[in-house]
Design a protein around this motif. Structure first.
Motif, mmCIF file in Angstrom:
data_model
loop_
_atom_site.group_PDB
_atom_site.id
_atom_site.type_symbol
_atom_site.label_atom_id
_atom_site.label_comp_id
_atom_site.label_asym_id
_atom_site.label_seq_id
_atom_site.Cartn_x
_atom_site.Cartn_y
_atom_site.Cartn_z
ATOM 1 N N GLU A 1 36.330 46.166 47.557
ATOM 2 C CA GLU A 1 35.931 44.924 46.889
ATOM 3 C C GLU A 1 36.839 44.691 45.695
ATOM 4 O OE1 GLU A 1 31.686 44.517 46.108
ATOM 5 O OE2 GLU A 1 32.187 43.648 44.167
ATOM 6 N N LEU A 2 37.202 43.453 45.506
ATOM 7 C CA LEU A 2 37.976 43.065 44.325
ATOM 8 C C LEU A 2 37.129 42.110 43.508
ATOM 9 C CD1 LEU A 2 41.557 42.162 45.626
ATOM 10 C CD2 LEU A 2 41.019 43.852 43.878
ATOM 11 N N SER A 3 37.080 42.354 42.228
ATOM 12 C CA SER A 3 36.345 41.415 41.376
ATOM 13 C C SER A 3 36.999 41.394 40.004
ATOM 14 C CB SER A 3 34.874 41.821 41.278
ATOM 15 O OG SER A 3 34.749 43.078 40.655
ATOM 16 N N GLY A 4 36.595 40.444 39.208
ATOM 17 C CA GLY A 4 37.157 40.333 37.874
ATOM 18 C C GLY A 4 37.030 38.928 37.349
ATOM 19 N N THR A 5 37.844 38.610 36.376
ATOM 20 C CA THR A 5 37.818 37.268 35.805
ATOM 21 C C THR A 5 39.239 36.734 35.707
ATOM 22 O OG1 THR A 5 37.928 38.143 33.562
ATOM 23 C CG2 THR A 5 35.726 37.641 34.432
ATOM 24 N N PRO B 1 37.824 31.392 29.940
ATOM 25 C CA PRO B 1 37.635 31.525 31.386
ATOM 26 C C PRO B 1 38.188 30.319 32.141
ATOM 27 C CG PRO B 1 35.544 31.055 30.286
ATOM 28 C CD PRO B 1 36.545 31.313 29.212
ATOM 29 N N VAL B 2 38.732 30.575 33.286
ATOM 30 C CA VAL B 2 39.294 29.503 34.120
ATOM 31 C C VAL B 2 38.392 29.317 35.329
ATOM 32 C CG1 VAL B 2 41.239 28.812 35.561
ATOM 33 C CG2 VAL B 2 41.651 30.026 33.408
ATOM 34 N N ARG C 1 34.816 37.359 43.080
ATOM 35 C CA ARG C 1 34.464 38.575 43.816
ATOM 36 C C ARG C 1 34.869 38.395 45.273
ATOM 37 N NH1 ARG C 1 29.027 40.146 45.926
ATOM 38 N NH2 ARG C 1 29.076 42.399 46.281
ATOM 39 N N ILE C 2 35.732 39.264 45.742
ATOM 40 C CA ILE C 2 36.165 39.227 47.145
ATOM 41 C C ILE C 2 35.691 40.520 47.794
ATOM 42 C CG2 ILE C 2 38.114 38.980 48.716
ATOM 43 C CD1 ILE C 2 39.734 37.832 46.373
ATOM 44 N N GLY D 1 34.314 51.504 47.134
ATOM 45 C CA GLY D 1 34.129 51.042 45.767
ATOM 46 C C GLY D 1 34.852 49.739 45.462
ATOM 47 N N ALA D 2 34.665 49.323 44.229
ATOM 48 C CA ALA D 2 35.200 48.042 43.803
ATOM 49 C C ALA D 2 36.314 48.249 42.788
ATOM 50 C CB ALA D 2 34.092 47.199 43.191
ATOM 51 N N VAL D 3 37.268 47.348 42.854
ATOM 52 C CA VAL D 3 38.348 47.362 41.873
ATOM 53 C C VAL D 3 38.177 46.135 40.989
ATOM 54 C CG1 VAL D 3 40.839 47.130 41.566
ATOM 55 C CG2 VAL D 3 39.942 48.532 43.411
ATOM 56 N N VAL D 4 38.219 46.378 39.695
ATOM 57 C CA VAL D 4 38.130 45.253 38.763
ATOM 58 C C VAL D 4 39.542 44.865 38.360
ATOM 59 C CG1 VAL D 4 37.298 44.481 36.511
ATOM 60 C CG2 VAL D 4 35.854 45.946 37.936
ATOM 61 N N LEU D 5 39.859 43.607 38.597
ATOM 62 C CA LEU D 5 41.206 43.124 38.314
ATOM 63 C C LEU D 5 41.070 41.813 37.539
ATOM 64 C CD1 LEU D 5 44.194 43.806 38.917
ATOM 65 C CD2 LEU D 5 43.981 42.485 41.009
#
Lengths: 310, 195
Positions: free
Chosen positions: B25-29, B36-37, B153-154, B184-188
């Motif tokens: 999973e990829l997530s972040g801002t 924020p965009v 969040r992908i 797990g998830a990666v925060v990017l």
């Protein structure tokens, strides 16, 4: 009085916008500047500056106001409460007569600088963008929509008009494939444009009309035809528009209009033009109008329209 | 009989566990100048995977606005364009990606378009010049559009190293490398605009 009403409308919009909670306001403001060259003279004018506010008061209830300055004077084109339930829509207040092709955007944003003759409502004098006070009901499934307007007070903007419901407008709309057509009727009394109207000077008006829009990719053909009697005289007239929006030139639309109205005398006009959208919210239109030299529109008209949404 | 049921159950659980272990999973801002965009599109490039949804996606027309203003779909998705406004619209796209012109259609009716090739489709109304929307048509389901907080969040991405593209209509775009682990998830967190 008009200025006060314009200010009141603007205030209502702003106050709703600032209110917390469920009330949501959408709006648009536009500036229409024009230059015209004809009959040996060139003129430049700010034709109109206006703001339209659509305030959602409740899930089914909206307040719509459209006001501004046109030809140097304050106008309120529309100001009504709009209730919707299912397919039905009820409007109470001031609105454009719901007959024919009557949406402002379809008339002004498609590449024509001027409204067609019949939109000046020749049966009641040449009044640009005439709107009326009253009530309008629309409903029915998309295959057969109806719209009925009961209006009064002849555009005086002085009262709601329901105390004098002297005019009724009826429209039926259906579609089949690429063709959308409407059948219209209008009955009432109206005042002659001159001499100055008096209560005893009202004339009976009975009109029927058809409107149509036929669209294919890149092409739209639309128009209206009206006929009937105004104060004992016969009236017939209409227009046909051809709009070409070529795929290789996505920001351009080329337009052609031919129109005629027979009422006391015959008015004919031809319009050839182009519309360009250089950027979001910008519209530039150039029209070449061919008509009798005695009338106002002959020559070349150039329009810049800037619309912003908020 | 009991043994067969038990074996089947065990196999199913094992497959489920494997399935979970191979999807990251990829997530972040996404931000620009610390803010924020919203309505930025993030998608994995160069991967063909997944199948388009059976259900069409809806792009509504209300108050002379396309809703949503930015969207992403998979190639092969049908999009419905209902006219829920009070006026006629003329939806078209001529520039890139899918080209179409839906013509005029009345309030209360719907037109549909099948988006069968990838790319960015810019959609407009030929009556209302301030109506526009951007539709990314993508070759896999690994994409997201940021919300009002700039968050994305992908999910369900197979492990690997990917080219992740971020696009925004005004702030431009950039491409970064994203490494997705087996679990797990990666925060990017990403920035757009001036860097």
């Amino acid at each position: 009085m008009i200025r006060h009403l314009v200010l009141l409308s603007a205030f209502l919009g702003i106050s709703f916008a600032s209110a917390a909670g469920a009330v949501v306001v959408h709006g648009e403001a536009s500036l229409d500047a024009r230059a015209r060259s004809g009959q040996g003279a060139t003129t430049l004018e700010i034709f109109e500056a206006r703001a339209a506010l659509q305030s959602t008061l409740a899930p089914r209830l909206e307040l719509y106001t459209d006001a501004g300055v046109r030809d140097g004077r304050g106008v309120i084109d529309e100001a009504y409460a709009d209730w919707r339930g299912g397919d039905a829509r009820l409007r109470l207040g001031r609105f454009f007569l719901p007959i024919g092709i009557h949406s402002r955007s379809e008339l002004y944003y498609t590449g024509f600088v001027r409204l067609p003759f019949v939109k000046y409502y020749p049966f009641n004098g040449f009044v640009l963008f005439r709107s009326e006070q009253g009530a309008a009901v629309a409903g029915g499934p998309p295959r057969l929509r109806y719209e009925v307007g009961v209006v009064g007070d002849d555009g005086s903007q002085a009262a709601l008009g329901l105390d004098r419901p002297e005019e009724i407008a009826l429209r039926l709309q259906s579609f089949d494939g690429h063709l959308i057509w409407g059948a219209n009727g209008y009955a009432g009394t109206t005042r002659p444009p001159s001499p100055p109207p008096t209560p005893s000077g009202r004339r009976a008006v009975r009109l029927v009309g058809l409107d149509w829009r036929y669209s294919l990719p890149e092409w739209i053909v639309r128009g209206e035809w009206w006929m009937g009697r105004v104060g004992g005289r016969s009236l017939a007239g209409g227009y046909v528009d051809l709009l070409y929006h070529p795929e290789p030139l996505p920001a351009w639309t080329f337009v052609l209009r031919v129109e005629q109205v027979d009422f006391r005398r015959t008015l004919r006009r031809g319009t050839l033009g182009a519309k360009h959208v250089p950027a979001r919210g910008w519209t530039i239109a150039l029209n070449w109008v061919l008509e009798d030299p005695r009338y106002d529109a002959r020559g070349v008209s150039f329009q810049v329209l800037r619309t912003v949404q908020f | 009989m009991k043994v067969r049921v038990l074996l089947s159950l065990t196999t199913a659980l094992a497959l489920l566990a494997v399935g979970r272990s191979v999807a990251g999973e990829l997530s972040g801002t996404v931000t620009a100048r610390g803010r924020p965009v919203r309505e930025a599109v993030l998608f994995v490039e160069g991967v063909r995977a997944g199948t388009p949804p059976l259900q069409p996606v809806v792009v509504d027309q209300r108050k002379r606005t396309f809703i949503p203003h930015v969207a992403a779909i998979m190639v092969g998705t049908t999009v419905l364009f209902p006219n829920n406004d009070t006026v006629f619209h003329n939806v078209f796209s001529y520039r890139e990606g899918k080209r179409f012109d839906l013509g005029l259609y009345p309030v209360g009716t719907t037109r549909r378009v099948l988006f069968d090739r990838p790319g960015l489709v810019k959609i407009y109304c030929n009556i209302h010049s301030n109506m526009s929307m951007f539709l990314w048509v993508l070759e896999n389901p690994y994409f997201a559009v940021t919300d009002a907080r700039g968050a994305y969040r992908i999910v369900s991405i197979p492990p690997g190293s990917y080219s992740l593209r971020v696009w925004h209509e005004r702030l431009g775009e950039r491409t970064v490398t994203a490494r997705v682990p087996a679990t797990g998830a990666v925060v990017l967190d990403l920035t757009l605009g001036a860097r």
